[in-house]
Write an enzyme that holds these catalytic residues in place. Structure first.
Site, PDB file in Angstrom:
ATOM      1  N   PHE A  98      -8.617 -16.083  29.014  1.00  0.00           N
ATOM      2  CA  PHE A  98      -9.519 -17.142  29.476  1.00  0.00           C
ATOM      3  C   PHE A  98      -9.619 -18.306  28.501  1.00  0.00           C
ATOM      4  O   PHE A  98      -9.918 -19.437  28.884  1.00  0.00           O
ATOM      5  CB  PHE A  98     -10.913 -16.569  29.717  1.00  0.00           C
ATOM      6  CG  PHE A  98     -11.647 -16.191  28.464  1.00  0.00           C
ATOM      7  CD1 PHE A  98     -12.580 -17.037  27.912  1.00  0.00           C
ATOM      8  CD2 PHE A  98     -11.387 -14.974  27.840  1.00  0.00           C
ATOM      9  CE1 PHE A  98     -13.251 -16.688  26.750  1.00  0.00           C
ATOM     10  CE2 PHE A  98     -12.063 -14.614  26.687  1.00  0.00           C
ATOM     11  CZ  PHE A  98     -12.995 -15.467  26.138  1.00  0.00           C
ATOM     12  N   HIS A 107     -10.203  -7.015  34.583  1.00  0.00           N
ATOM     13  CA  HIS A 107     -10.865  -8.085  33.841  1.00  0.00           C
ATOM     14  C   HIS A 107      -9.832  -9.207  33.696  1.00  0.00           C
ATOM     15  O   HIS A 107      -9.110  -9.282  32.696  1.00  0.00           O
ATOM     16  CB  HIS A 107     -11.325  -7.591  32.469  1.00  0.00           C
ATOM     17  CG  HIS A 107     -12.150  -6.344  32.531  1.00  0.00           C
ATOM     18  ND1 HIS A 107     -13.515  -6.358  32.754  1.00  0.00           N
ATOM     19  CD2 HIS A 107     -11.796  -5.031  32.426  1.00  0.00           C
ATOM     20  CE1 HIS A 107     -13.976  -5.106  32.771  1.00  0.00           C
ATOM     21  NE2 HIS A 107     -12.960  -4.286  32.576  1.00  0.00           N
ATOM     22  N   ALA A 108      -9.744 -10.062  34.714  1.00  0.00           N
ATOM     23  CA  ALA A 108      -8.681 -11.067  34.757  1.00  0.00           C
ATOM     24  C   ALA A 108      -8.736 -12.038  33.588  1.00  0.00           C
ATOM     25  O   ALA A 108      -7.707 -12.565  33.173  1.00  0.00           O
ATOM     26  CB  ALA A 108      -8.750 -11.833  36.078  1.00  0.00           C
ATOM     27  N   CYS A 109      -9.925 -12.268  33.037  1.00  0.00           N
ATOM     28  CA  CYS A 109     -10.045 -13.228  31.938  1.00  0.00           C
ATOM     29  C   CYS A 109      -9.353 -12.741  30.669  1.00  0.00           C
ATOM     30  O   CYS A 109      -9.019 -13.544  29.790  1.00  0.00           O
ATOM     31  CB  CYS A 109     -11.504 -13.549  31.664  1.00  0.00           C
ATOM     32  SG  CYS A 109     -12.508 -12.112  31.270  1.00  0.00           S
ATOM     33  N   ILE A 110      -9.143 -11.422  30.560  1.00  0.00           N
ATOM     34  CA  ILE A 110      -8.459 -10.881  29.381  1.00  0.00           C
ATOM     35  C   ILE A 110      -7.267 -10.011  29.783  1.00  0.00           C
ATOM     36  O   ILE A 110      -6.782  -9.189  28.998  1.00  0.00           O
ATOM     37  CB  ILE A 110      -9.423 -10.082  28.472  1.00  0.00           C
ATOM     38  CG1 ILE A 110     -10.165  -9.002  29.276  1.00  0.00           C
ATOM     39  CG2 ILE A 110     -10.403 -11.006  27.776  1.00  0.00           C
ATOM     40  CD1 ILE A 110     -11.027  -8.085  28.416  1.00  0.00           C
TER      41      ILE A 110
END
Length: 207
Positions: free
Chosen positions: A141, A165-168
């Site tokens: 992110f 957890h797409a941001c990480i």
């Protein structure tokens, strides 16, 4: 109108080729002119004319498209080689072995299997495509590089679906007891994760 005066021109055997050509031109070019114009103006605001000129010499249109959109295919070997494991998982953990077995099954399958690979990548990273340079170039992110990561989900149960957890670029793997459960849970997650909220709201889930 597809061409000047086209409203009054009937489509006949003699004019059908002109009609098809005009229709194709509209869908491929004319209908996109406004959007392309806005994209061009936006790029011109952040990229200097000198840099634009240099880029036109450095990249072909296809290469520039890949830089912006990512690679069109997913290399599973590269994916495996650039994955980290955390919270007690390792490459030999049963959950990890079953996860990669599912991934390779989809990779060796038909077009639907390859679509599942893209669905999985989007589920975990937010993008259906791999950056130019491969999985080692994945970013989190904050814009920094962040490897695809599999984490042991001690907070989840056998009944849980995998959590992303797409941001990480991280996927929490529940403690599934076998491969059949693993692939069933993932296919359920991916089928739900690619649908809009209004398509799934109020619908029963059969597992």
């Amino acid at each position: 109108e597809l061409l000047s005066g086209g409203e009054s021109k009937p489509v006949t055997e003699n004019t059908k080729q002109l009609f098809v050509h005009s229709l194709a031109k509209f869908h491929l070019f004319t209908s996109l002119e406004n959007a392309v114009s806005h994209i061009r103006r936006g790029l011109q605001k952040v990229i200097s004319p000198k840099l634009q000129e240099e880029m036109s010499r450095m990249f072909s249109p296809e290469e520039l498209c890949e830089l912006i959109s990512g690679l069109p295919t997913i290399n599973v070997d590269d994916w495996v080689a650039n994955t980290d494991y955390t919270h007690g998982l390792s490459a030999s953990s049963p959950e990890v072995v079953w996860f990669w077995k599912a991934v390779r099954r989809w990779d060796s399958g038909d077009e639907n299997g390859h679509k599942r690979l893209a669905d999985l990548l989007q589920y975990v990273t937010g993008s259906r495509r791999v950056p130019v340079g491969g999985f080692v170039q994945l970013v989190g992110f904050n814009g920094g590089r962040h490897k695809f990561t599999l984490a042991k989900a001690k907070h989840l149960t056998v009944q849980s679906l995998p959590t992303a957890h797409a941001c990480i670029c991280t996927l929490d793997l529940p403690p599934y007891p076998d491969f059949e459960t693993t692939i069933r849970k993932f296919e359920l997650s991916l089928s739900l994760g690619t649908r809009r909220f209004d398509e799934t709201a109020g619908q029963p889930v059969h597992d």
